[in-house]
Enzyme design. Structure first.
Site, PDB file in Angstrom:
ATOM      1  N   ASP A 202     -22.778  10.998   0.950  1.00  0.00           N
ATOM      2  CA  ASP A 202     -22.171   9.686   1.441  1.00  0.00           C
ATOM      3  C   ASP A 202     -23.027   9.105   2.556  1.00  0.00           C
ATOM      4  O   ASP A 202     -23.906   9.736   3.304  1.00  0.00           O
ATOM      5  CB  ASP A 202     -20.795  10.077   2.283  1.00  0.00           C
ATOM      6  CG  ASP A 202     -19.949   9.189   2.354  1.00  0.00           C
ATOM      7  OD1 ASP A 202     -18.896   9.049   1.921  1.00  0.00           O
ATOM      8  OD2 ASP A 202     -20.086   8.310   3.225  1.00  0.00           O
TER       9      ASP A 202
ATOM     10  N   THR B  26     -12.703   2.331  -9.275  1.00  0.00           N
ATOM     11  CA  THR B  26     -11.957   1.458 -10.130  1.00  0.00           C
ATOM     12  C   THR B  26     -12.621   0.088 -10.110  1.00  0.00           C
ATOM     13  O   THR B  26     -12.759  -0.518  -9.073  1.00  0.00           O
ATOM     14  CB  THR B  26     -10.437   1.291  -9.445  1.00  0.00           C
ATOM     15  OG1 THR B  26      -9.716   2.294  -9.192  1.00  0.00           O
ATOM     16  CG2 THR B  26      -9.537   0.271 -10.309  1.00  0.00           C
TER      17      THR B  26
ATOM     18  N   ARG C  20      -3.142  11.249  -7.925  1.00  0.00           N
ATOM     19  CA  ARG C  20      -2.233  10.772  -6.870  1.00  0.00           C
ATOM     20  C   ARG C  20      -2.305  11.372  -5.599  1.00  0.00           C
ATOM     21  O   ARG C  20      -2.555  12.450  -5.541  1.00  0.00           O
ATOM     22  CB  ARG C  20      -0.845  10.863  -7.068  1.00  0.00           C
ATOM     23  CG  ARG C  20      -0.117   9.844  -8.242  1.00  0.00           C
ATOM     24  CD  ARG C  20       1.329  10.581  -8.812  1.00  0.00           C
ATOM     25  NE  ARG C  20       0.852  11.827  -9.225  1.00  0.00           N
ATOM     26  CZ  ARG C  20       1.773  12.739  -9.859  1.00  0.00           C
ATOM     27  NH1 ARG C  20       2.848  12.442  -9.636  1.00  0.00           N
ATOM     28  NH2 ARG C  20       1.430  13.775 -10.315  1.00  0.00           N
TER      29      ARG C  20
ATOM     30  N   PHE D 283       8.427   7.250 -11.543  1.00  0.00           N
ATOM     31  CA  PHE D 283       7.911   6.082 -10.745  1.00  0.00           C
ATOM     32  C   PHE D 283       9.324   5.109 -10.818  1.00  0.00           C
ATOM     33  O   PHE D 283       9.097   3.874 -11.093  1.00  0.00           O
ATOM     34  CB  PHE D 283       6.736   5.435 -11.506  1.00  0.00           C
ATOM     35  CG  PHE D 283       5.477   6.300 -10.728  1.00  0.00           C
ATOM     36  CD1 PHE D 283       5.329   7.440 -11.063  1.00  0.00           C
ATOM     37  CD2 PHE D 283       4.776   5.496  -9.821  1.00  0.00           C
ATOM     38  CE1 PHE D 283       4.029   7.803 -10.240  1.00  0.00           C
ATOM     39  CE2 PHE D 283       3.799   5.968  -9.120  1.00  0.00           C
ATOM     40  CZ  PHE D 283       3.449   7.371  -9.359  1.00  0.00           C
ATOM     41  N   LEU D 284      10.303   5.753 -10.804  1.00  0.00           N
ATOM     42  CA  LEU D 284      11.491   4.632 -10.673  1.00  0.00           C
ATOM     43  C   LEU D 284      12.437   5.164  -9.613  1.00  0.00           C
ATOM     44  O   LEU D 284      13.324   4.913  -9.539  1.00  0.00           O
ATOM     45  CB  LEU D 284      12.495   5.199 -11.992  1.00  0.00           C
ATOM     46  CG  LEU D 284      11.823   4.498 -13.225  1.00  0.00           C
ATOM     47  CD1 LEU D 284      13.107   5.107 -14.542  1.00  0.00           C
ATOM     48  CD2 LEU D 284      11.980   3.109 -13.317  1.00  0.00           C
TER      49      LEU D 284
ATOM     50  N   ALA E  94      13.430   3.859  -6.214  1.00  0.00           N
ATOM     51  CA  ALA E  94      13.573   2.560  -5.132  1.00  0.00           C
ATOM     52  C   ALA E  94      13.038   2.864  -3.725  1.00  0.00           C
ATOM     53  O   ALA E  94      13.376   4.223  -3.337  1.00  0.00           O
ATOM     54  CB  ALA E  94      14.797   2.103  -5.270  1.00  0.00           C
TER      55      ALA E  94
ATOM     56  N   CYS F  52      -4.384   1.811  -3.623  1.00  0.00           N
ATOM     57  CA  CYS F  52      -4.768   1.528  -5.085  1.00  0.00           C
ATOM     58  C   CYS F  52      -3.795   0.382  -5.506  1.00  0.00           C
ATOM     59  O   CYS F  52      -4.163  -0.588  -5.941  1.00  0.00           O
ATOM     60  CB  CYS F  52      -4.527   2.816  -5.803  1.00  0.00           C
ATOM     61  SG  CYS F  52      -5.715   3.938  -5.904  1.00  0.00           S
TER      62      CYS F  52
HETATM   63  C1  UDX Z   1      -1.859   5.779  -7.440  1.00  0.00           C
HETATM   64  C2  UDX Z   1      -1.846   6.306  -8.978  1.00  0.00           C
HETATM   65  O1  UDX Z   1      -0.257   6.838  -9.173  1.00  0.00           O
HETATM   66  C3  UDX Z   1      -2.913   7.187  -9.338  1.00  0.00           C
HETATM   67  O2  UDX Z   1      -2.788   7.340 -10.810  1.00  0.00           O
HETATM   68  C4  UDX Z   1      -4.101   6.240  -9.201  1.00  0.00           C
HETATM   69  O3  UDX Z   1      -5.245   6.855  -9.615  1.00  0.00           O
HETATM   70  C5  UDX Z   1      -4.187   5.675  -7.682  1.00  0.00           C
HETATM   71  O4  UDX Z   1      -3.131   5.146  -7.255  1.00  0.00           O
HETATM   72  P1  UDX Z   1      -1.373   7.051  -5.067  1.00  0.00           P
HETATM   73  O5  UDX Z   1      -1.772   5.558  -4.534  1.00  0.00           O
HETATM   74  O6  UDX Z   1      -2.212   8.077  -4.606  1.00  0.00           O
HETATM   75  O7  UDX Z   1      -1.582   7.094  -6.663  1.00  0.00           O
HETATM   76  O8  UDX Z   1       0.251   7.343  -4.836  1.00  0.00           O
HETATM   77  P2  UDX Z   1       1.392   7.064  -5.896  1.00  0.00           P
HETATM   78  O9  UDX Z   1       2.219   8.384  -5.730  1.00  0.00           O
HETATM   79  O10 UDX Z   1       1.209   6.616  -7.134  1.00  0.00           O
HETATM   80  O11 UDX Z   1       2.167   6.219  -4.981  1.00  0.00           O
HETATM   81  C6  UDX Z   1       1.885   4.713  -4.765  1.00  0.00           C
HETATM   82  C7  UDX Z   1       3.073   4.063  -3.949  1.00  0.00           C
HETATM   83  O12 UDX Z   1       4.220   3.753  -4.798  1.00  0.00           O
HETATM   84  C8  UDX Z   1       3.600   4.933  -2.602  1.00  0.00           C
HETATM   85  O13 UDX Z   1       3.530   4.039  -1.517  1.00  0.00           O
HETATM   86  C9  UDX Z   1       4.952   5.331  -2.911  1.00  0.00           C
HETATM   87  O14 UDX Z   1       5.764   5.672  -1.932  1.00  0.00           O
HETATM   88  C10 UDX Z   1       5.392   4.379  -3.969  1.00  0.00           C
HETATM   89  N1  UDX Z   1       6.403   4.717  -5.137  1.00  0.00           N
HETATM   90  C11 UDX Z   1       5.798   5.708  -5.893  1.00  0.00           C
HETATM   91  C12 UDX Z   1       7.703   4.362  -5.124  1.00  0.00           C
HETATM   92  O15 UDX Z   1       8.000   3.470  -4.274  1.00  0.00           O
HETATM   93  N2  UDX Z   1       8.266   4.695  -6.105  1.00  0.00           N
HETATM   94  C13 UDX Z   1       7.991   5.676  -6.865  1.00  0.00           C
HETATM   95  O16 UDX Z   1       8.894   5.917  -7.807  1.00  0.00           O
HETATM   96  C14 UDX Z   1       6.473   6.090  -7.044  1.00  0.00           C
END
Ligand code: UDX
Length: 407
Positions: free
Chosen positions: A30, A116, A141, A237-238, A240, A248
Site C-alpha cells: 500500500d 470495480t 459485503r 436485499f428486500l 426496507a 459501493c
Molecule cells: C455491496 C455488495 O453487496 C457486495 O457484493 C459488493 O462487493 C460491495 O457492495 P456492501 O456495500 O459492503 O456490499 O454492503 P451491503 O450488505 O450490500 O449493503 C449496502 C447497503 O444497502 C447498506 O447501506 C445496507 O444497509 C443497505 N441494505 C442492504 C438495505 O437497505 N436493505 C437490504 O435489504 C440490504
C-alpha cells in the site's frame, strides 16, 4: 503460492488475510506508509467481525510494504485499490498507477484486477502495458466479508490468456465455488450489473414500503417475506429502510449510469433506483416530524452511525446524512454506535440508556443489538428507520414501511 495484494483497504486486507490463511505467502502493498506500519504491528484500521483474529493468526505468512519491488517473487498480484467517483465519473488513476507499478517491476507476475472498473478498463490497461490482464471482481459485503470470501456464490474470471486465468482460478480453488470464465468486459460488467440489481431491489422494496405506509393493515416486512419466498425473486436485499449507503452501491450506480451515458444510453431503471434512494432521508425526516412535531430545538438520539451493521465504515452513510438533515432542521443530536466512538461535531454517548430523556430515539442502522432494549419502553418516542426492532417485544415503536394510524 506467492501472491501479492496491492491496496490494503477493506477488500485488499480481507482478500490478503484469507489467501494467507489458505497457506499462501502474501506480499501486501500500500502507498500509505502509516497503514503499513500499523499492519506490521498487528493492528487493523478496519472493523470486520473475525478479521483481527484471522489476521493475527496469519501474520507470519504476510509481509507489508510500500515498495513494489517486493512483489518480484509473486505469481499473481491482485489490484484492490479504490475507484472513487470524481465529478460524477469513475476515477481510474489509482488502478492505472498500480498496474503500471506492478508491470514495471515484474513482467511475469499475473495482474488480476479486483477493483470495480468500468468495462473496457482492463483491455485499455492491457494495451498500455503490452500484456494480458485478468479481471476478477469481488462480491464481498462488509460485515460478512470473511464468509463471503471463503464461500462466494461464484468466482468470475475474465481475460484473454487462458494460462493467466487458470493461475488466478488456482488461488480461489479452495472456495469450491463455481467459476465463470469470461471476457474482461463481461467480468467488469457482471460486477456493475450485480451491484445495480441489488441496489434496485432495495429501492424497489423502499417504494413498496412507502405504499404500505398508506394502507391500513399492510407492513413491508411481511410483503417482502411473501415475495421473497418466490425463488425467482429471492428473499435477500428486500429489507426496507433509509436506503443504501456505503462505498459501493451509491458510487457504482453513479458510475454505471455515467458510463452508459457516454455510450449514448440512458439506464432508466438504475437512475430511478438512485432517485428513490436520494429521497429516503427526506421521507425519514417527515416521519420523525409526524411523531414529535417541529424539530427546532428537539433533542434526538440517533442509534447507529455506520452505513450498515458490523463495520466501522462511515462512507456515504445514510445515518450521517440523516444527522446532517436533522441538524439543518434545528434538532440537537446525540448519537450512539457500537464501534464508532468519535465523530466530528457529534456528541456521542457510550450507552444507549443515556438517550432516555431525548424527544426521540431514532434507529438508523441494522445492528443486532438494536433489536430490543428496555430504553424503547421508557423513551418518549422511538422511530425505527431500519426495521430492526422486534415489534413483538416493543409494539409501540414507530416503524418505517408500516401503516401508522396517525398518518
Ligand atoms: C455491496 C455488495 O453487496 C457486495 O457484493 C459488493 O462487493 C460491495 O457492495 P456492501 O456495500 O459492503 O456490499 O454492503 P451491503 O450488505 O450490500 O449493503 C449496502 C447497503 O444497502 C447498506 O447501506 C445496507 O444497509 C443497505 N441494505 C442492504 C438495505 O437497505 N436493505 C437490504 O435489504 C440490504
Amino acid at each position: 503460492m506467492n501472491v501479492a495484494v496491492v491496496g490494503l483497504g477493506f477488500v485488499g486486507l480481507v482478500t490478503a488475510t484469507v489467501i494467507a490463511d489458505k497457506g499462501n505467502s502474501v506480499t501486501c502493498i500500500d502507498v500509505d506508509g502509516e497503514k503499513i506500519e500499523k499492519l506490521k504491528r498487528g493492528e487493523l484500521y478496519i472493523y470486520e467481525p473475525g478479521l483481527k483474529e484471522l489476521f493475527q493468526r496469519n501474520m507470519a505468512r504476510m509481509s507489508f510494504t510500500s515498495d513494489y519491488s517486493s512483489l518480484r517473487e509473486s505469481e499473481v498480484a491482485f489490484i484492490c485499490v479504490p475507484t472513487p467517483t470524481v465529478n460524477g465519473k469513475i476515477d481510474l488513476s489509482s488502478v492505472r498507477d498500480s498496474v503500471l507499478s506492478v508491470s514495471s517491476v515484474d513482467k511475469d507476475v499475473i495482474i488480476a484486477v479486483k477493483s470495480t472498473v468500468v468495462p473496457g478498463t482492463a483491455s485499455a490497461l492491457s494495451s498500455m502495458i503490452g500484456r494480458s490482464i485478468v479481471s476478477n471482481p469481488e462480491f464481498l459485503r462488509e460485515g460478512n466479508a470473511i464468509e463471503d470470501t471463503l464461500h462466494p456464490d461464484r468466482i468470475v474470471v475474465g481475460g484473454k490468456s487462458d494460462v493467466d486465468m487458470e493461475k488466478v482460478c488456482d488461488v480461489w480453488e479452495f472456495t469450491g465455488a463455481p467459476i465463470m470464465r469470461v471476457t474482461n468486459e463481461n467480468a467488469e460488467l457482471i460486477k456493475y450489473a450485480s451491484n445495480a440489481f441489488l441496489a434496485t431491489k432495495i429501492s424497489f422494496i423502499n417504494e413498496i414500503a412507502n405504499l404500505c405506509e398508506k394502507i391500513p393493515g399492510a407492513d413491508v416486512a411481511t410483503v417482502a417475506k411473501g415475495i421473497g419466498m418466490d425463488h425467482r425473486i429471492g428473499k435477500d436485499f428486500l429489507r426496507a429502510g433509509i436506503g443504501f449507503g456505503g462505498s459501493c452501491f451509491p458510487k457504482d450506480t453513479r458510475a454505471l449510469v455515467s458510463f452508459a451515458e457516454e455510450k449514448g444510453l440512458e439506464l432508466k431503471i438504475v437512475k430511478s433506483t438512485m432517485e428513490v434512494n436520494e429521497e429516503r432521508i427526506k421521507h425519514a425526516i417527515e416521519m420523525i416530524e409526524e411523531e414529535i412535531g417541529n424539530l427546532t430545538g428537539k433533542n434526538i438520539c440517533v442509534l447507529g452511525l455506520t452505513f450498515k451493521d458490523n463495520t466501522n465504515d462511515l462512507r456515504e452513510s445514510k445515518s450521517v446524512e440523516l444527522i446532517d438533515a436533522l441538524r439543518a432542521k434545528g434538532a440537537k443530536i446525540l448519537a450512539y454506535d457500537p464501534v464508532i466512538k468519535e465523530l466530528d461535531g457529534v456528541k456521542m454517548v457510550n450507552r444507549i440508556e443515556e438517550c432516555k430523556g431525548t424527544d426521540s430515539v431514532v434507529i438508523a442502522s441494522e445492528w443486532k443489538e438494536f433489536e430490543t432494549n428496555p430504553i424503547y419502553e421508557r423513551a418518549k418516542n422511538v422511530v425505527d428507520l431500519k426495521k430492526v426492532v422486534n415489534l413483538k417485544v416493543h409494539p409501540n415503536v414507530r416503524v418505517i414501511g408500516a401503516y401508522h394510524a396517525e398518518n
